[in-house]
Design an enzyme around this catalytic site. Structure first.
Site, mmCIF file in Angstrom:
data_model
loop_
_atom_site.group_PDB
_atom_site.id
_atom_site.type_symbol
_atom_site.label_atom_id
_atom_site.label_comp_id
_atom_site.label_asym_id
_atom_site.label_seq_id
_atom_site.Cartn_x
_atom_site.Cartn_y
_atom_site.Cartn_z
ATOM 1 N N ASN A 99 0.874 -1.172 0.000
ATOM 2 C CA ASN A 99 0.000 0.000 0.000
ATOM 3 C C ASN A 99 0.910 1.220 0.000
ATOM 4 O O ASN A 99 1.439 1.613 1.047
ATOM 5 C CB ASN A 99 -0.893 -0.057 1.252
ATOM 6 C CG ASN A 99 -1.845 1.120 1.340
ATOM 7 O OD1 ASN A 99 -1.768 2.060 0.545
ATOM 8 N ND2 ASN A 99 -2.728 1.083 2.316
ATOM 9 N N ARG A 151 -2.496 -2.206 -3.436
ATOM 10 C CA ARG A 151 -3.723 -1.446 -3.214
ATOM 11 C C ARG A 151 -3.629 -0.214 -4.112
ATOM 12 O O ARG A 151 -2.652 0.546 -4.031
ATOM 13 C CB ARG A 151 -3.814 -1.006 -1.764
ATOM 14 C CG ARG A 151 -5.014 -0.122 -1.553
ATOM 15 C CD ARG A 151 -4.892 0.718 -0.339
ATOM 16 N NE ARG A 151 -6.081 1.526 -0.171
ATOM 17 C CZ ARG A 151 -6.101 2.667 0.483
ATOM 18 N NH1 ARG A 151 -5.007 3.130 1.040
ATOM 19 N NH2 ARG A 151 -7.215 3.339 0.603
ATOM 20 N N HIS A 193 -12.980 2.623 0.022
ATOM 21 C CA HIS A 193 -13.044 1.534 1.021
ATOM 22 C C HIS A 193 -13.725 0.288 0.449
ATOM 23 O O HIS A 193 -14.262 -0.529 1.207
ATOM 24 C CB HIS A 193 -13.840 1.950 2.287
ATOM 25 C CG HIS A 193 -13.182 2.982 3.137
ATOM 26 N ND1 HIS A 193 -13.902 3.970 3.770
ATOM 27 C CD2 HIS A 193 -11.898 3.173 3.489
ATOM 28 C CE1 HIS A 193 -13.068 4.737 4.467
ATOM 29 N NE2 HIS A 193 -11.847 4.275 4.308
ATOM 30 N N LEU A 234 -15.642 2.589 9.780
ATOM 31 C CA LEU A 234 -15.391 3.792 10.569
ATOM 32 C C LEU A 234 -13.957 3.787 11.085
ATOM 33 O O LEU A 234 -13.636 3.109 12.073
ATOM 34 C CB LEU A 234 -16.376 3.856 11.749
ATOM 35 C CG LEU A 234 -17.859 3.630 11.404
ATOM 36 C CD1 LEU A 234 -18.710 3.602 12.671
ATOM 37 C CD2 LEU A 234 -18.359 4.709 10.449
ATOM 38 N N GLY A 285 -10.756 7.678 8.102
ATOM 39 C CA GLY A 285 -11.737 7.953 7.052
ATOM 40 C C GLY A 285 -12.951 7.071 7.326
ATOM 41 O O GLY A 285 -12.791 5.963 7.837
ATOM 42 N N ARG A 297 -12.073 15.241 8.213
ATOM 43 C CA ARG A 297 -12.841 15.660 7.026
ATOM 44 C C ARG A 297 -14.277 15.994 7.409
ATOM 45 O O ARG A 297 -14.871 15.321 8.247
ATOM 46 C CB ARG A 297 -12.869 14.549 5.977
ATOM 47 C CG ARG A 297 -11.517 14.206 5.422
ATOM 48 C CD ARG A 297 -11.636 13.184 4.295
ATOM 49 N NE ARG A 297 -10.361 12.500 4.109
ATOM 50 C CZ ARG A 297 -10.226 11.185 3.994
ATOM 51 N NH1 ARG A 297 -11.280 10.392 4.017
ATOM 52 N NH2 ARG A 297 -9.041 10.650 3.848
ATOM 53 N N ARG A 301 -10.910 7.983 20.426
ATOM 54 C CA ARG A 301 -10.664 7.661 21.853
ATOM 55 C C ARG A 301 -10.567 8.943 22.668
ATOM 56 O O ARG A 301 -11.106 9.031 23.774
ATOM 57 C CB ARG A 301 -9.367 6.865 22.003
ATOM 58 C CG ARG A 301 -9.520 5.416 21.622
ATOM 59 C CD ARG A 301 -8.196 4.753 21.456
ATOM 60 N NE ARG A 301 -7.497 5.325 20.304
ATOM 61 C CZ ARG A 301 -6.524 4.730 19.649
ATOM 62 N NH1 ARG A 301 -6.104 3.558 20.027
ATOM 63 N NH2 ARG A 301 -5.948 5.303 18.611
ATOM 64 N N GLY A 355 -11.285 0.979 12.689
ATOM 65 C CA GLY A 355 -10.792 1.205 14.064
ATOM 66 C C GLY A 355 -11.887 1.595 15.047
ATOM 67 O O GLY A 355 -11.942 1.085 16.168
ATOM 68 N N GLU A 368 -14.903 -1.258 15.027
ATOM 69 C CA GLU A 368 -14.540 -2.511 15.706
ATOM 70 C C GLU A 368 -14.354 -2.330 17.202
ATOM 71 O O GLU A 368 -14.564 -3.259 17.972
ATOM 72 C CB GLU A 368 -13.232 -3.061 15.104
ATOM 73 C CG GLU A 368 -13.382 -3.547 13.678
ATOM 74 C CD GLU A 368 -12.039 -3.753 12.977
ATOM 75 O OE1 GLU A 368 -11.036 -4.066 13.645
ATOM 76 O OE2 GLU A 368 -12.007 -3.600 11.737
ATOM 77 N N ASN A 369 -13.926 -1.116 17.591
ATOM 78 C CA ASN A 369 -13.470 -0.958 18.982
ATOM 79 C C ASN A 369 -14.330 -0.083 19.877
ATOM 80 O O ASN A 369 -14.071 -0.002 21.069
ATOM 81 C CB ASN A 369 -12.047 -0.383 18.984
ATOM 82 C CG ASN A 369 -11.071 -1.340 18.361
ATOM 83 O OD1 ASN A 369 -10.974 -2.495 18.760
ATOM 84 N ND2 ASN A 369 -10.356 -0.886 17.346
ATOM 85 N N GLU A 378 -8.365 -5.698 4.710
ATOM 86 C CA GLU A 378 -8.239 -5.298 3.311
ATOM 87 C C GLU A 378 -7.028 -5.973 2.653
ATOM 88 O O GLU A 378 -7.072 -6.329 1.482
ATOM 89 C CB GLU A 378 -8.118 -3.770 3.216
ATOM 90 C CG GLU A 378 -9.444 -3.089 3.574
ATOM 91 C CD GLU A 378 -9.299 -1.636 3.975
ATOM 92 O OE1 GLU A 378 -8.882 -1.380 5.130
ATOM 93 O OE2 GLU A 378 -9.590 -0.760 3.160
HETATM 94 P P1 ADP Z 1 -7.369 4.217 9.274
HETATM 95 O O1 ADP Z 1 -8.626 4.743 8.637
HETATM 96 O O2 ADP Z 1 -6.244 5.189 9.247
HETATM 97 O O3 ADP Z 1 -7.025 2.803 8.840
HETATM 98 P P2 ADP Z 1 -8.261 2.966 11.733
HETATM 99 O O4 ADP Z 1 -9.216 2.057 11.037
HETATM 100 O O5 ADP Z 1 -7.107 2.352 12.437
HETATM 101 O O6 ADP Z 1 -7.733 4.127 10.823
HETATM 102 O O7 ADP Z 1 -9.128 3.797 12.803
HETATM 103 C C1 ADP Z 1 -8.581 4.837 13.559
HETATM 104 C C2 ADP Z 1 -9.658 5.343 14.486
HETATM 105 O O8 ADP Z 1 -10.068 4.279 15.351
HETATM 106 C C3 ADP Z 1 -9.207 6.482 15.390
HETATM 107 O O9 ADP Z 1 -10.205 7.484 15.433
HETATM 108 C C4 ADP Z 1 -9.119 5.809 16.734
HETATM 109 O O10 ADP Z 1 -9.386 6.702 17.785
HETATM 110 C C5 ADP Z 1 -10.238 4.802 16.641
HETATM 111 N N1 ADP Z 1 -10.145 3.783 17.695
HETATM 112 C C6 ADP Z 1 -9.205 2.831 17.872
HETATM 113 N N2 ADP Z 1 -9.451 2.147 19.021
HETATM 114 C C7 ADP Z 1 -10.559 2.696 19.580
HETATM 115 C C8 ADP Z 1 -11.332 2.466 20.759
HETATM 116 N N3 ADP Z 1 -10.985 1.514 21.627
HETATM 117 N N4 ADP Z 1 -12.419 3.241 20.991
HETATM 118 C C9 ADP Z 1 -12.765 4.223 20.133
HETATM 119 N N5 ADP Z 1 -12.088 4.495 19.006
HETATM 120 C C10 ADP Z 1 -11.004 3.751 18.729
#
Ligand code: ADP
Length: 400
Positions: A7, A91, A180, A209, A212, A241, A285, A331, A334-335, A382
């Site tokens: 990538n 990619r 995406h 989410l 981006g 954005r 976060r 990110g 999932e989290n 991905e």
């Molecule tokens: P990218 O789009 O650059 O691949 P990611 O998919 O890694 O980014 O997502 C990054 C986002 O995920 C950031 O806003 C980060 O704060 C959020 N994130 C990661 N872990 C958590 C969490 N435990 N709770 C809330 N947001 C999270």
């Protein structure tokens, strides 16, 4: 087959070396600050071994040379010879209207990518540089391109055309492309597997989410609408954005503040979204931590972020005439149980019922057993999609 997935960004290259049989990353890493002082290569192996190298890395060819060297190294490597790399999967951000699927890279494909550079001036040039660097370093190794836009080329004209003079679409290819795509494709497929029905029978909304953010309406396996547009700026609120905004607002600000085109672009792409609204951070976060501390601007940003996603869930259920599943990935998706919980609040009328415990426990199925719409939290991958597409294309070439 073992595929090196690349990538290539303007000053960074992320890579994974993937065994497509085991669906496992044997090694992964990143080169950062290419062409700047103090470039860094960080590399880790499946067994936990890792190394960080600081070096002068002048361009993409040199960066890939470093990646190959560390993959070959005695102590940190995963291959004995360059021939152990069966194929390269790139990619590529923008395939324009030309590429509705992944492709074997030929001179003609490179030429078409160059023709599409205007559509993705920041992303396609480094993607092309990466392809050319590999051609120099591994001339015998097959290369494939997997596009962020391809999955969305199934959108009908009513989704992809903007309400501007049609000639502008014809002249400059101005339309919604969406991004995406590999992620939306991967998680919609995983959701179908989890439900135990073919994708061709399901109506799914996917929400990717991350920094981006985008959503897609995946109607029986085809993307029929998506929130990102001509560029990744449209749609949801994102880390930096703005997402959807009345176009007049931009013209108004440009007039008031005397902004140039590039300054207006920077404002909307880098200083808006979560960071712009909260004044605190683009990182979810930190936004959530600030909300918990009673920060009102962060709360606005958090609420707008979630509200817009909820709004598009309804819009896409209407666009598809129904909804079987909602998938969260990326990110944040999932989290963050907070975001998932807020998005799904009060959507019972659509058949969405979240199980709070499952949501908090980060289970993959987070809806209740009685929920008519299944809600999933599915980690995206991905790089695996790119490796598997590359495998399929190279295998079909070999057997042809
Ligand atoms: P990218 O789009 O650059 O691949 P990611 O998919 O890694 O980014 O997502 C990054 C986002 O995920 C950031 O806003 C980060 O704060 C959020 N994130 C990661 N872990 C958590 C969490 N435990 N709770 C809330 N947001 C999270």
């Amino acid at each position: 087959m073992k595929v090196l997935v690349l990538n290539c960004g303007s000053s960074s290259i992320k890579y994974q070396f993937i065994d497509t049989v085991q669906e496992l990353a044997l090694a992964k890493g990143m080169v950062e600050r290419i062409g700047m002082s103090g470039a860094v290569l960080s590399h880790s192996r499946y067994d936990g071994d890792s190394i960080r190298i600081v070096a002068e890395i002048l361009d993409h060819t040199m960066a890939i040379e470093y990646v190959l060297a560390v993959m070959l190294s005695k102590n940190h490597g995963v291959i004995e010879s360059k021939d152990d790399i069966d194929a390269i999967g790139h990619r590529v951000v923008h395939g324009g209207e030309t590429f509705s699927g992944s492709v074997f890279i030929t001179d003609e494909v490179i030429k078409t990518l160059q023709d599409n550079v205007e559509l993705a001036p920041l992303h396609n040039p480094p993607n092309i540089k990466g392809i050319q660097a590999v051609t120099r370093l591994l001339p015998e190794t097959p290369q494939c391109g997997v596009f962020d836009t391809s999955f969305h080329l199934t959108m009908p004209a009513q989704s992809y055309l903007y309400g501007i003079p049609y000639e502008l679409y014809k002249r400059y290819k101005i339309r919604k492309y969406g991004f995406h795509g590999t992620s939306h494709r991967f998680v919609s497929q995983k959701a179908a597997e989890a439900i135990g029905k073919p994708l061709s029978e399901l109506k799914i909304v996917t929400a990717h989410l991350g920094n981006g953010c985008s959503m897609a309406a995946v109607d029986r396996g085809n993307s029929i609408d998506t929130t990102m547009g001509f560029t990744p700026l449209e749609g949801l609120l994102m880390g930096t954005r703005s997402g959807d905004v009345d176009p007049s607002v931009i013209l108004y600000i440009m007039g008031k503040e005397g902004l140039s085109l590039s300054e207006a672009s920077t404002l909307l792409n880098k200083h808006s979204g979560l960071i712009g609204l909260s004044g605190e951070s683009s990182d979810m976060r930190e936004i959530i931590a600030a909300v918990n501390d009673g920060n009102k601007k962060a709360k606005n940003a958090f609420d707008i972020f979630n509200y817009r996603i909820r709004k598009y869930v309804g819009a896409y259920a209407a666009a598809m005439g129904g909804l079987d599943a909602l998938v969260f990935t990326g990110g944040i998706g999932e989290n963050s149980p907070e975001v998932r919980g807020e998005v799904c609040k009060d959507l019972e009328f659509l058949g969405i019922e979240i199980d709070q415990q499952r949501n908090a426990n980060k289970e993959n199925l987070i809806s209740t057993d009685g929920s008519r719409v299944k809600v999933f939290r599915i980690p995206t991958n991905e790089e695996l999609v790119i490796a598997l597409d590359t495998y399929e294309i190279v295998k079909s070439k070999q057997t042809a």
